[in-house]
Design an enzyme around this catalytic site. Structure first.
Site, PDB file in Angstrom:
ATOM      1  N   SER A 139      63.579  55.959  19.068  1.00 32.62           N
ATOM      2  CA  SER A 139      63.857  55.391  20.391  1.00 32.62           C
ATOM      3  C   SER A 139      62.613  55.210  21.245  1.00 32.62           C
ATOM      4  CB  SER A 139      64.835  56.305  21.134  1.00 32.62           C
ATOM      5  OG  SER A 139      66.063  56.408  20.446  1.00 32.62           O
ATOM      6  N   GLU A 161       3.637  83.724  14.605  1.00 29.34           N
ATOM      7  CA  GLU A 161       3.177  83.022  13.404  1.00 29.34           C
ATOM      8  C   GLU A 161       1.784  82.411  13.548  1.00 29.34           C
ATOM      9  OE1 GLU A 161       4.305  82.732  10.458  1.00 29.34           O
ATOM     10  OE2 GLU A 161       6.397  83.315  10.506  1.00 29.34           O
TER      11      GLU A 161
END
Length: 702
Positions: A351, A90
């Site tokens: 329990s 680029e």
């Protein structure tokens, strides 16, 4: 008379001075304009919010306010080979120009003229592209290009090259609502951009030039061609060997877009709500473990009944940090009310609280592991508990009663230690049981007659890996840290005895063979199934049921939740941590070696009545006669205290150790004595009526 040469020098000097003044004025004007019209760099502040795990790995992300996926990124979190390829393709002179590249402009102009006005290559630098991204405009004109150039010059004055590159990597478009290299890498490759292949890097370089025309999921051929052009350019420039270019060009381009990471949705959503101003929130969760347990939850959903869900919480019991939290079979599973975080829902624990009842009974010297207790029908002022299978086992040991989770023995012990005292101890663990409206705590709380969350249970069970001291759970989702817990849920000796019993519970049939202690629970009406397990450090809790609390026939802790507990422990991949050794001073006795008072539990009423009529003299039930007790601290320090437990007699009691009476009498039946030195000792306890009991023990200082 002034010579012609002098006049020319004066004119040149005046012209040069004028140019300096004009240039200076122009620069002054540009500087004022620059300060008056700064580039809108704050657009980059509109970022996706993210929730990361303890290692910084992304758990879940949220779109930015503008509706795009724009994740924060730093240069060190991006593959350097990709960055080098981006710059080479680029903007080769990115690190040397000041925002505008005159050479690139000249090259583009010449190519434009030579090709009859057709654009062959652009002249936009990365900085100019950033200018376009922060201030997007629809028109493509010479004026727009000049504006980008001016903005690029402004940006270069304000930011370093690294900051400009980071801005590009954050804002560049990659198709759809994807912006930034992190969002693109996750969506197209399912990975962070820290390490990319050559093919992946080339595609990410190509996409921002024309993101919609090159979307891999919609314009696959165009995406493939664009990637290959980038690769060809790199090969022609001699930056990458031809063999690697050919291999990368043969690699397939993705054909579908992947979803963003979506782990720990319930916890992440809570964090986002409670910390609205934090862009990146770090949790204590481990992303790898979280993913494995969520996969298990999804798999298990297919085996569960209709509308059933589940929850799992895994914690480091030493620190209280939550390592994984699964709130449902899936937060998008509407058929199972997956949006509800069942790890925080209050339900009946069945329990699962029984171990704490036994712990209090051990503390009070009412029982030992081999003490016998009746599992027979009983009536507690109209309350008639029955076992899960509706049968009775008769006379069993305390160890068997807890391992088989028998109901009647647990209620007998709860009657002896008191429901209020149990609630107080659970509050020490940071857990407040939710009682029925207007209901006073009764014996039913021992079998699930109160409400608690899975997180609350896991927090209580962290005491089993900390000598009885629970750790407040924390996952980082809330800004306020939980209050530290500074009082033990139960004494260290009692805590170890309970954990030792639970470690002997058989694993469910077909479950992975891992060494953990665990307890199950099933609520009344088969509405909730629980299993809580632990090794020497980690605590994992599992809940299964329907979020609407409807009954599920056949649901049980041992059949439904326990297999899931063992599978989850195995999949978590935790390093095995051994159970701690017995605390110093604790002697494990066989049934034959128990004092007479501990051979059979008779209940508080029986003990109270014999004490009241003076028929039961004091007895030292711990330590037993002839015991060798280790009280060494592991160093050269003083010896640790010896816990002495009594039954019978009438308080206050006075302890006499080796002929020396302790100065203060006490009404407590649990006494602490610190020996002066190791060796043989004789301990005598005398009650208020002058009755005495003695034992001889050997104190080991190792």
């Amino acid at each position: 008379m002034v010579s012609r040469r002098t006049r020319l020098w004066r004119m040149a000097a005046a012209g040069l001075g004028g140019l300096v003044l004009i240039g200076g004025g122009a620069l002054f004007a540009l500087d004022r304009a620059d300060r008056a019209y700064p580039p809108p760099l704050d657009v980059a502040a509109d970022l996706s919010r993210e929730v990361v795990d303890r290692n910084g790995n992304l758990l879940r992300a949220y779109t930015a306010e503008s509706g795009v996926w724009r994740l924060p990124v730093t240069l060190d979190a991006v593959d350097p080979d990709y960055i080098n390829m981006l710059i080479a393709y680029e903007d080769r002179r990115f690190r040397s120009h000041s925002g505008v590249d005159p050479l690139a402009i000249g090259r583009a102009a010449v190519q434009l003229l030579l090709n009859g006005g057709r654009i062959v290559s652009g002249a936009s630098t990365i900085t100019m592209q950033v200018a376009r991204l922060i201030e997007p405009r629809a028109e493509r004109s010479l004026t727009a290009k000049l504006r980008q150039m001016l903005r690029a010059l402004q940006i270069e004055r304000r930011l370093s090259k690294s900051e400009i590159l980071s801005l590009y990597l954050t804002l560049a478009p990659y198709g759809g609502n994807l912006e930034g290299v992190r969002a693109a890498s996750l969506a197209w490759f399912g990975r962070e951009p820290k390490k990319l292949t050559l093919s992946q890097s080339a595609l990410l370089v190509a996409l921002p030039q024309s993101p919609e025309a090159r979307r891999p999921d919609r314009q696959h051929a165009e995406a493939l061609q664009a990637r290959n052009r980038v690769l060809a350019r790199m090969g022609a420039a001699g930056l990458i060997p031809d063999s690697e270019i050919a291999r990368a060009a043969a690699t397939k381009v993705p054909t579908r877009r992947l979803g963003m990471p979506d782990l720990a949705a319930h916890t992440a959503d809570l964090a986002i709500r409670t910390q609205p101003d934090t862009a990146s929130i770090k949790l204590t969760l481990d992303g790898d473990i979280q993913a494995r347990l969520e996969d298990l939850a999804i798999e298990t959903a297919g085996r569960l009944g209709q509308k059933q869900s589940l929850a799992m919480v895994l914690a480091d019991g030493k620190t209280g940090e939550v390592l994984a939290s699964v709130g449902s079979t899936g937060h998008l599973d509407a058929a199972r009310a997956g949006a509800i975080d069942m790890s925080r829902a209050v339900r009946s624990p069945g329990s699962a609280l029984k171990p704490f009842i036994y712990g209090l009974a051990f503390e009070d010297a009412l029982i030992a592991p081999e003490t016998l207790i009746d599992d027979t029908p009983a009536d507690f002022s109209g309350y008639r508990p029955r076992n899960f299978d509706r049968g009775y086992m008769g006379e069993v040991s305390i160890r068997e009663a807890l391992q088989f989770s028998l109901n009647v023995p647990a209620v007998r012990l709860l009657e002896a230690v008191g429901p209020q005292r149990l609630l107080a101890r659970l509050r020490r663990g940071g857990t407040q049981l939710e009682l029925p409206p207007g209901g006073a705590p009764g014996l039913a709380i021992g079998l699930g007659g109160a409400g608690v969350s899975l997180r609350g249970l896991v927090q209580l069970y962290t005491g089993f890996v900390n000598n009885g001291m629970a750790r407040a759970l924390s996952d980082g989702s809330e800004t306020v840290s939980p209050r530290p817990l500074d009082q033990p849920v139960m004494a260290a000796e009692a805590n170890w005895q309970v954990a030792d019993i639970l470690s002997g519970v058989s694993a469910p049939q077909g479950a992975p063979r891992i060494a953990i202690a665990y307890k199950t629970g099933t609520s009344y009406g088969y509405r909730d199934a629980w299993a809580i397990g632990f090794d020497g450090r980690h605590v994992l809790g599992v809940w299964v049921g329907r979020p609407d609390a409807s009954p599920v026939p056949g649901l049980s802790g041992i059949e439904t939740a326990a297999p899931l507990l063992f599978e989850a422990f195995a999949r978590a991949g935790l390093e095995r941590v051994e159970f701690p050794a017995a605390p110093p001073g604790l002697v494990v006795q066989s049934r034959g070696g128990l004092p007479f008072a501990l051979r059979k539990f008779k209940g508080r009423d029986a003990v109270a009545s014999t004490v009241a009529d003076g028929s039961l003299p004091p007895q030292i039930v711990y330590p037993p006669q002839g015991a060798r007790v280790s009280l060494g601290s592991g160093g050269s320090g003083p010896l640790m205290p010896l816990v002495i437990k009594l039954q019978g007699g009438a308080g206050p009691y006075r302890l006499i150790a080796n002929g020396q009476a302790l100065p203060k009498p006490t009404r407590r039946r649990v006494l602490n004595w610190v020996p002066d030195s190791p060796g043989a000792s004789t301990l005598t306890v005398m009650d208020a009526e002058g009755r005495a009991a003695s034992v001889s023990v050997f104190i080991d200082g190792n």
